[in-house]
Write a protein that holds these residues in place. Structure first.
Motif, PDB file in Angstrom:
ATOM      1  N   VAL A 122       0.958  -1.274   0.065  1.00 42.43           N
ATOM      2  CA  VAL A 122       0.155  -0.002   0.154  1.00 42.43           C
ATOM      3  C   VAL A 122       0.951   1.099   0.030  1.00 42.43           C
ATOM      4  CG1 VAL A 122      -1.796   1.148   1.417  1.00 42.43           C
ATOM      5  CG2 VAL A 122      -2.002  -1.075   0.992  1.00 42.43           C
ATOM      6  N   THR A 123       1.956   1.240   0.878  1.00 41.81           N
ATOM      7  CA  THR A 123       2.713   2.448   0.729  1.00 41.81           C
ATOM      8  C   THR A 123       3.364   2.498  -0.604  1.00 41.81           C
ATOM      9  OG1 THR A 123       3.158   1.901   3.145  1.00 41.81           O
ATOM     10  CG2 THR A 123       4.726   3.323   2.060  1.00 41.81           C
ATOM     11  N   THR A 124       4.066   1.537  -1.042  1.00 38.78           N
ATOM     12  CA  THR A 124       4.579   1.750  -2.531  1.00 38.78           C
ATOM     13  C   THR A 124       3.583   2.387  -3.542  1.00 38.78           C
ATOM     14  OG1 THR A 124       5.930   0.096  -1.906  1.00 38.78           O
ATOM     15  CG2 THR A 124       5.889   0.555  -4.347  1.00 38.78           C
ATOM     16  N   LEU A 125       2.336   1.592  -3.303  1.00 44.13           N
ATOM     17  CA  LEU A 125       1.215   2.277  -4.353  1.00 44.13           C
ATOM     18  C   LEU A 125       0.835   3.646  -4.277  1.00 44.13           C
ATOM     19  CD1 LEU A 125      -0.876   1.484  -6.533  1.00 44.13           C
ATOM     20  CD2 LEU A 125      -2.471   0.626  -4.889  1.00 44.13           C
ATOM     21  N   LEU A 126       0.792   4.020  -2.936  1.00 42.24           N
ATOM     22  CA  LEU A 126       0.386   5.480  -2.954  1.00 42.24           C
ATOM     23  C   LEU A 126       1.787   6.341  -2.967  1.00 42.24           C
ATOM     24  CD1 LEU A 126      -1.467   5.237   0.518  1.00 42.24           C
ATOM     25  CD2 LEU A 126      -2.128   5.637  -1.472  1.00 42.24           C
ATOM     26  N   MET A 127       3.044   5.804  -2.980  1.00 47.36           N
ATOM     27  CA  MET A 127       3.875   6.970  -3.496  1.00 47.36           C
ATOM     28  C   MET A 127       4.108   7.135  -4.866  1.00 47.36           C
ATOM     29  SD  MET A 127       7.002   5.589  -0.974  1.00 47.36           S
ATOM     30  CE  MET A 127       8.281   6.592  -1.799  1.00 47.36           C
ATOM     31  N   GLU A 128       3.582   5.929  -5.501  1.00 46.68           N
ATOM     32  CA  GLU A 128       3.439   5.906  -7.125  1.00 46.68           C
ATOM     33  C   GLU A 128       2.533   6.955  -7.661  1.00 46.68           C
ATOM     34  OE1 GLU A 128       2.917   2.129  -8.527  1.00 46.68           O
ATOM     35  OE2 GLU A 128       5.064   1.189  -8.007  1.00 46.68           O
ATOM     36  N   HIS A 129       1.832   7.244  -6.738  1.00 46.79           N
ATOM     37  CA  HIS A 129       0.505   8.331  -7.173  1.00 46.79           C
ATOM     38  C   HIS A 129       0.702   9.426  -6.409  1.00 46.79           C
ATOM     39  CE1 HIS A 129      -1.377   4.416  -8.533  1.00 46.79           C
ATOM     40  NE2 HIS A 129      -2.157   5.111  -9.510  1.00 46.79           N
ATOM     41  N   GLY A 130       1.939   9.640  -5.807  1.00 45.26           N
ATOM     42  CA  GLY A 130       2.184  11.123  -5.249  1.00 45.26           C
ATOM     43  C   GLY A 130       1.856  11.208  -3.848  1.00 45.26           C
ATOM     44  N   VAL A 131       1.477  10.425  -3.315  1.00 45.81           N
ATOM     45  CA  VAL A 131       1.114  10.405  -1.625  1.00 45.81           C
ATOM     46  C   VAL A 131       2.134   9.623  -0.960  1.00 45.81           C
ATOM     47  CG1 VAL A 131      -0.857   9.929  -0.094  1.00 45.81           C
ATOM     48  CG2 VAL A 131      -1.307  10.466  -2.499  1.00 45.81           C
ATOM     49  N   ASN A 132       2.836  10.255  -0.084  1.00 48.20           N
ATOM     50  CA  ASN A 132       3.748   9.768   0.792  1.00 48.20           C
ATOM     51  C   ASN A 132       3.059   9.700   2.378  1.00 48.20           C
ATOM     52  OD1 ASN A 132       6.070   8.790   1.896  1.00 48.20           O
ATOM     53  ND2 ASN A 132       7.340  10.800   1.666  1.00 48.20           N
ATOM     54  N   ILE A 133       2.938   8.539   2.622  1.00 49.92           N
ATOM     55  CA  ILE A 133       2.521   8.245   3.925  1.00 49.92           C
ATOM     56  C   ILE A 133       3.709   7.977   5.005  1.00 49.92           C
ATOM     57  CG2 ILE A 133      -0.006   7.711   3.114  1.00 49.92           C
ATOM     58  CD1 ILE A 133       0.563   4.808   3.913  1.00 49.92           C
ATOM     59  N   GLY A 134       4.747   7.497   4.483  1.00 50.84           N
ATOM     60  CA  GLY A 134       5.859   7.364   5.392  1.00 50.84           C
ATOM     61  C   GLY A 134       5.777   5.858   5.749  1.00 50.84           C
ATOM     62  N   ASN A 135       6.539   5.516   6.761  1.00 51.47           N
ATOM     63  CA  ASN A 135       6.311   4.060   7.324  1.00 51.47           C
ATOM     64  C   ASN A 135       5.408   4.025   8.599  1.00 51.47           C
ATOM     65  OD1 ASN A 135       6.773   1.401   8.182  1.00 51.47           O
ATOM     66  ND2 ASN A 135       9.100   1.520   8.348  1.00 51.47           N
ATOM     67  N   VAL A 136       4.188   3.570   8.354  1.00 46.98           N
ATOM     68  CA  VAL A 136       3.220   3.641   9.414  1.00 46.98           C
ATOM     69  C   VAL A 136       3.539   2.675  10.535  1.00 46.98           C
ATOM     70  CG1 VAL A 136       0.737   3.166   9.618  1.00 46.98           C
ATOM     71  CG2 VAL A 136       1.485   4.182   7.627  1.00 46.98           C
ATOM     72  N   MET A 137       4.230   1.701  10.381  1.00 52.22           N
ATOM     73  CA  MET A 137       4.634   0.822  11.230  1.00 52.22           C
ATOM     74  C   MET A 137       5.580   1.237  12.256  1.00 52.22           C
ATOM     75  SD  MET A 137       2.755  -1.794  10.678  1.00 52.22           S
ATOM     76  CE  MET A 137       3.505  -3.160  11.688  1.00 52.22           C
ATOM     77  N   THR A 138       6.110   2.433  11.799  1.00 53.40           N
ATOM     78  CA  THR A 138       7.212   2.976  12.995  1.00 53.40           C
ATOM     79  C   THR A 138       7.045   4.329  13.298  1.00 53.40           C
ATOM     80  OG1 THR A 138       8.578   3.714  10.965  1.00 53.40           O
ATOM     81  CG2 THR A 138       9.067   1.554  11.865  1.00 53.40           C
ATOM     82  N   ASP A 139       5.570   4.633  12.881  1.00 56.50           N
ATOM     83  CA  ASP A 139       5.121   6.146  13.324  1.00 56.50           C
ATOM     84  C   ASP A 139       4.650   6.007  14.844  1.00 56.50           C
ATOM     85  OD1 ASP A 139       4.416   8.602  13.580  1.00 56.50           O
ATOM     86  OD2 ASP A 139       2.990   8.672  11.777  1.00 56.50           O
ATOM     87  N   PRO A 140       5.239   6.596  15.698  1.00 54.04           N
ATOM     88  CA  PRO A 140       4.476   6.817  17.027  1.00 54.04           C
ATOM     89  C   PRO A 140       3.354   7.360  17.392  1.00 54.04           C
ATOM     90  CG  PRO A 140       6.872   7.606  17.201  1.00 54.04           C
ATOM     91  CD  PRO A 140       6.533   7.375  15.707  1.00 54.04           C
ATOM     92  N   GLY A 141       2.942   8.585  16.427  1.00 52.24           N
ATOM     93  CA  GLY A 141       1.810   9.205  16.170  1.00 52.24           C
ATOM     94  C   GLY A 141       0.572   8.360  15.848  1.00 52.24           C
ATOM     95  N   THR A 142       0.516   7.470  14.952  1.00 55.65           N
ATOM     96  CA  THR A 142      -0.365   6.518  14.767  1.00 55.65           C
ATOM     97  C   THR A 142      -0.209   5.034  15.283  1.00 55.65           C
ATOM     98  OG1 THR A 142       0.804   5.827  12.692  1.00 55.65           O
ATOM     99  CG2 THR A 142      -0.587   7.845  12.433  1.00 55.65           C
ATOM    100  N   PHE A 143       0.499   4.871  16.329  1.00 51.74           N
ATOM    101  CA  PHE A 143       0.883   3.429  16.859  1.00 51.74           C
ATOM    102  C   PHE A 143      -0.380   2.993  17.359  1.00 51.74           C
ATOM    103  CE2 PHE A 143       1.990   0.944  20.336  1.00 51.74           C
ATOM    104  CZ  PHE A 143       2.324  -0.221  19.722  1.00 51.74           C
ATOM    105  N   LYS A 144      -1.154   3.766  18.163  1.00 54.67           N
ATOM    106  CA  LYS A 144      -2.285   3.453  19.018  1.00 54.67           C
ATOM    107  C   LYS A 144      -3.555   3.063  18.031  1.00 54.67           C
ATOM    108  CE  LYS A 144      -1.064   6.059  22.994  1.00 54.67           C
ATOM    109  NZ  LYS A 144       0.383   6.577  22.564  1.00 54.67           N
ATOM    110  N   LEU A 145      -3.661   3.887  16.933  1.00 55.16           N
ATOM    111  CA  LEU A 145      -4.761   3.364  16.002  1.00 55.16           C
ATOM    112  C   LEU A 145      -4.182   2.339  15.247  1.00 55.16           C
ATOM    113  CD1 LEU A 145      -5.520   7.270  14.495  1.00 55.16           C
ATOM    114  CD2 LEU A 145      -6.899   5.560  15.966  1.00 55.16           C
TER     115      LEU A 145
END
Length: 336
Positions: free
Chosen positions: A174-197
């Motif tokens: 999903v991350t790679t697919l979004l990056m190919e369309h210009g959307v960069n969500i970063g690495n969700v698995m290592t993001d402390p801000g979205t960890f609880k969700l």
């Protein structure tokens, strides 16, 4: 000359109660004595049933009740090579040190935040899924969907976390697919801000289908005549759900909510410890991982046991309070 009509009926004369009567105090005592059998007779009579229950009783005694004696460590400066008897007692020193430690309060804060998010997002998910499955007309489609949503429950957390990493990780699909369309969500698995969700989403994906079993069974016990009467009166599907289905399963919802409140400080040890190092302990440290790292890893047995004991006492108090509140609203709760 005819007899004069009787103007009144004479009331019967009360008879003295027979001491042997079943309604008399002596009769009730004698009947109770006949019903109450000696313990030896009852053990012999119920021998098969007691032997059938023995493995379950031994399981709870050995793995749940006997380990409770280990909570004495919370009041000791426990050293494994000294044991329980020779380790010095320190009273409430472990609790005092625990309450003055910032890492402990950080773990409590993370635990309560995760619990609040899961109560809002995860707890209603099986209810909503059960309502959707119950609305399906085709039994074949319903059973097929039930089988599909049950399957993730049987996967271990190691597999679940690895699958989410392959999808939402830095090089995930999903991350790679979004990056190919210009959307960069970063690495969700290592993001402390979205960890609880993230861990809430993992819990929903894994156990939502399994949690619908008890709700579907509760919905099946509702009288279908109520739905037919409501439909004849012009009630739509939403009104039937709101006025028939939800009130019908309300006791089950309250019972599970009470049990969840008792487990409020436990949010999934295995799931979180697998991802703790990736996001950092500031965002992922909870009560269970705090006890593990300070007790098993660092060897601070007394303080970690004190934390575990506090968690158990708080959970027990919440169950009692929530069950009492349920009684005030006219519900049965977990127990009477």
């Amino acid at each position: 000359m005819a007899d004069a009509p009787v103007s009144s009926v004479r009331s019967p004369v009360p008879q003295p109660r027979d001491p042997g009567d079943a309604d008399s105090p002596a009769g009730k005592k004698r009947a109770k004595g006949r019903i109450r059998q000696p313990l030896r007779y009852r053990l012999k009579r119920d021998k098969a049933l007691l032997l059938f229950c023995l493995p379950g009783v031994l399981y709870f005694v050995l793995f749940f009740y006997l380990p409770l004696a280990g909570n004495v460590i919370a009041f000791q400066d426990y050293q494994p090579f000294l044991g329980f008897k020779q380790s010095p007692f320190v009273g409430l020193a472990n609790f005092t040190a625990l309450l003055s430690e910032p890492e402990f309060w950080s773990a409590v804060s993370n635990t309560l935040q995760i619990t609040a998010i899961q109560l809002l997002l995860y707890f209603p998910a099986p209810i909503a899924l059960a309502l959707l499955l119950n609305s399906l007309i085709s039994e074949k489609i319903k059973r097929f969907i039930q089988t599909i949503v049950y399957l993730p429950h049987f996967l271990s957390w190691v597999v679940v976390v690895a699958m989410f990493k392959q999808v939402l990780g830095g090089a995930g699909s999903v991350t790679t697919l979004l990056m190919e369309h210009g959307v960069n969500i970063g690495n969700v698995m290592t993001d402390p801000g979205t960890f609880k969700l993230l861990i809430t989403a993992q819990a929903v994906w894994k156990d939502c289908g399994w949690g619908t079993i008890i709700f579907l069974a509760s919905i099946a016990s509702i009288d279908m005549g109520q739905y037919e009467s409501a439909a004849m009166d012009g009630a739509g599907w939403l009104r039937r759900i709101w006025h028939i289905t939800l009130p019908g399963i309300r006791p089950v919802i309250l019972m599970l909510l009470i049990l969840r409140l008792g487990d409020i400080l436990s949010v999934g040890f295995e799931q979180i410890i697998l991802q703790r190092d990736a996001v950092g302990k500031d965002a992922a440290e909870v009560m269970d991982t705090y006890v593990y790292y300070h007790g098993v890893i660092d060897g601070d047995w007394g303080m970690s046991t004190a934390a575990g004991l506090m968690k158990g006492v708080i959970g027990f108090a919440l169950i009692l309070a929530a069950n009492k509140l349920a009684h005030r609203f006219g519900e049965q709760g977990v127990y009477r």
